[in-house]
Each structure stands twice: as C-alpha cells, then as structure tokens.
Write an enzyme that holds these catalytic residues in place. Sequence first.
Site, short mmCIF file in Angstrom:
data_model
loop_
_atom_site.label_atom_id
_atom_site.label_comp_id
_atom_site.label_asym_id
_atom_site.label_seq_id
_atom_site.Cartn_x
_atom_site.Cartn_y
_atom_site.Cartn_z
N ASP A 69 4.89 -23.81 13.38
CA ASP A 69 5.46 -24.97 12.70
C ASP A 69 4.81 -25.17 11.33
OD1 ASP A 69 2.95 -25.82 13.54
OD2 ASP A 69 3.67 -27.40 14.84
N ASN A 138 1.54 -37.12 21.76
CA ASN A 138 2.81 -37.63 22.30
C ASN A 138 3.52 -36.56 23.15
OD1 ASN A 138 3.51 -35.79 20.38
ND2 ASN A 138 4.74 -37.18 19.12
N HIS A 140 4.18 -33.44 22.16
CA HIS A 140 4.96 -32.45 21.42
C HIS A 140 4.32 -31.07 21.50
CE1 HIS A 140 2.90 -33.16 17.20
NE2 HIS A 140 2.21 -32.32 17.93
N GLU A 145 9.43 -32.94 19.03
CA GLU A 145 8.97 -34.30 19.28
C GLU A 145 9.68 -34.91 20.50
OE1 GLU A 145 6.42 -35.01 17.70
OE2 GLU A 145 6.67 -35.35 15.56
C1 GLP Z 1 0.01 -30.78 15.53
C2 GLP Z 1 0.81 -29.47 15.39
C3 GLP Z 1 0.86 -28.72 16.67
C4 GLP Z 1 -0.49 -28.78 17.32
C5 GLP Z 1 -0.66 -30.17 17.86
C6 GLP Z 1 -2.02 -30.45 18.45
O1 GLP Z 1 0.68 -31.84 14.99
N1 GLP Z 1 2.13 -29.65 14.89
O2 GLP Z 1 1.29 -27.39 16.46
O3 GLP Z 1 -0.56 -27.85 18.36
O4 GLP Z 1 -0.31 -31.14 16.89
O5 GLP Z 1 -3.02 -30.42 17.50
P1 GLP Z 1 -4.57 -30.45 17.84
O6 GLP Z 1 -4.89 -29.15 18.49
O7 GLP Z 1 -5.26 -30.59 16.50
O8 GLP Z 1 -4.79 -31.60 18.75
#
Ligand code: GLP
Length: 247
Positions: A69, A138, A140, A145
């Site tokens: 992403d 959340n 995702h 989302e």
């Molecule tokens: C972000 C990214 C995701 C990521 C997730 C968790 O917003 N879009 O690809 O895996 O949220 O992030 P983190 O590992 O920093 O908690």
Amino acid sequence: MGLSVKILNDYKAVSQFAADFIFNVIREKPTALIALATGNSPQLTYASLVNKVIHGKPDVSQITFIGLDEWVGIPSSDSGSCHHFLFHHLFEPLRISQKRIHLFDALSDDLQRECIDMDNLISEKNGIDLMVVGIGMNGHIGFNEPGVDWNLHSHVVNLDTITKTVGQKYFDKVTNLTQGITLGMQHILNARYVLLLANGLAKSEIIKQTLEGEVTNAVPATILRLHTHAMAVLDVDAASKLTAKKM
Ligand code: GLP
C-alpha cells in the site's frame, strides 16, 4: 483451512520466525512474487531477513517485490512513505534491482492506471506467493479499511479516521493523510501464503476480534480466517486477550 496462530515470546522472536519464513519461500521459489507491508510490525523482520540473506546468500535476483500500500499524495522522498520505508529497510541493503520492485506511485495523476498495472503484474506472475502484512488498530490490512468490499483488487480508498490519526506516527511532522492506494482483499485471499505480524499490548484487542470475533468486513483482517494458508505470528502481548492461547 483457516488462520493458524503462532505465539512467541517477544517481538524479536516474532521477527526471526517471520524472517525465516520469508527466507524459506525465497529458497524454495527463487522467482516468487512477494508483497510487503510497511510499519513498525515488520521492521525487525526485514532487518533479520537482510542479515539472513547476506549470510545465507540465496539467489534473490529473480524475486519480484511489490508494495502492499501507499499514502496517496505523499512523495517517495518523505521518510513516512511506504516507498521510503521499503527502500531503506530492505531494497537498498539487499541491492534489489529496480526492475524487480513494483510500488504504487502515490503521486500519479492516474491512480486507476496504477491499480490496473499492479493487478496486471500480479496476474502475469500467476499470483502472489507470499504477503507479509501488519494489522491496523481498526483491523485494516494494507488500506483495506472497515467496510471494504471483499471483491476488490487494487483500489484507491478514503482513509478511516483511525488510520489518519495512527498514521501520523510514521511522519516527522503533522501530515495531511486523506487517501490510500492498496492491494485488495482478493489479493490477500488468493495469495499462496499470508503472514500477519502483530506485537505489543496495543494490538491485543484487535487481534482478539480478528481471531475470535465474527468474520466480517467491519474487521477486514477476519477474512484471513477464510484463507487456506494464513498464519498470525504474535508476541505474548498481542495474544494476551485471546481465550484460546496456543504456543
Ligand atoms: C498502516 C499500513 C499497514 C500496516 C498497518 C500496521 O497504516 N497501511 O500496511 O501494516 O497500518 O502498522 P504498524 O505495524 O505500524 O502497527
């Protein structure tokens, strides 16, 4: 069938397990297509993988890497961009050739084209062999989302409020985050393997919902329970609210 669960002592153990898993996929299929998340969860996994590749010397020259992403409108030079993260933590240390790396261009004036090009590449490669993903607060995955249509492939999305708020942690200064571009739930469902990484107490509630709540697009990560080869790799803190704890 389903989402298997691996609970390990700490973030380091999670990262070593995940790095070993990725390393084995690379060794077994030197032409694999691998999709990578960014964020705090996989950071140490990538550092461990770099170490393992430097010492084990598998042939990584034919592996294709794609980004899970990207934040729309954020330039790749911004240290908060997914692009910057992947180059800094993985592609530069491993000297991966540019032609083996395909990331969404978040500054493109034709984001639909970006989605089509990504979907075409994945089809040409006969699908994704491995996806390494994190989980948002959340639920995702990537920028799929809550409420996401499970039939989607790559798409552009208006970011959830939680994502815009939590996402600030990646940036040096307050940054206007509005949209994301992401691989879709169909990519996740059809990938040969999916590794979901989560560590820390802050993720314990969403991990409980993901593993023990209803399978629903309100918590997109629950779709992993319909996958054939998905594994949640958790530290004890992220797993601490689970009713059934498996080590
Ligand atoms: C972000 C990214 C995701 C990521 C997730 C968790 O917003 N879009 O690809 O895996 O949220 O992030 P983190 O590992 O920093 O908690």
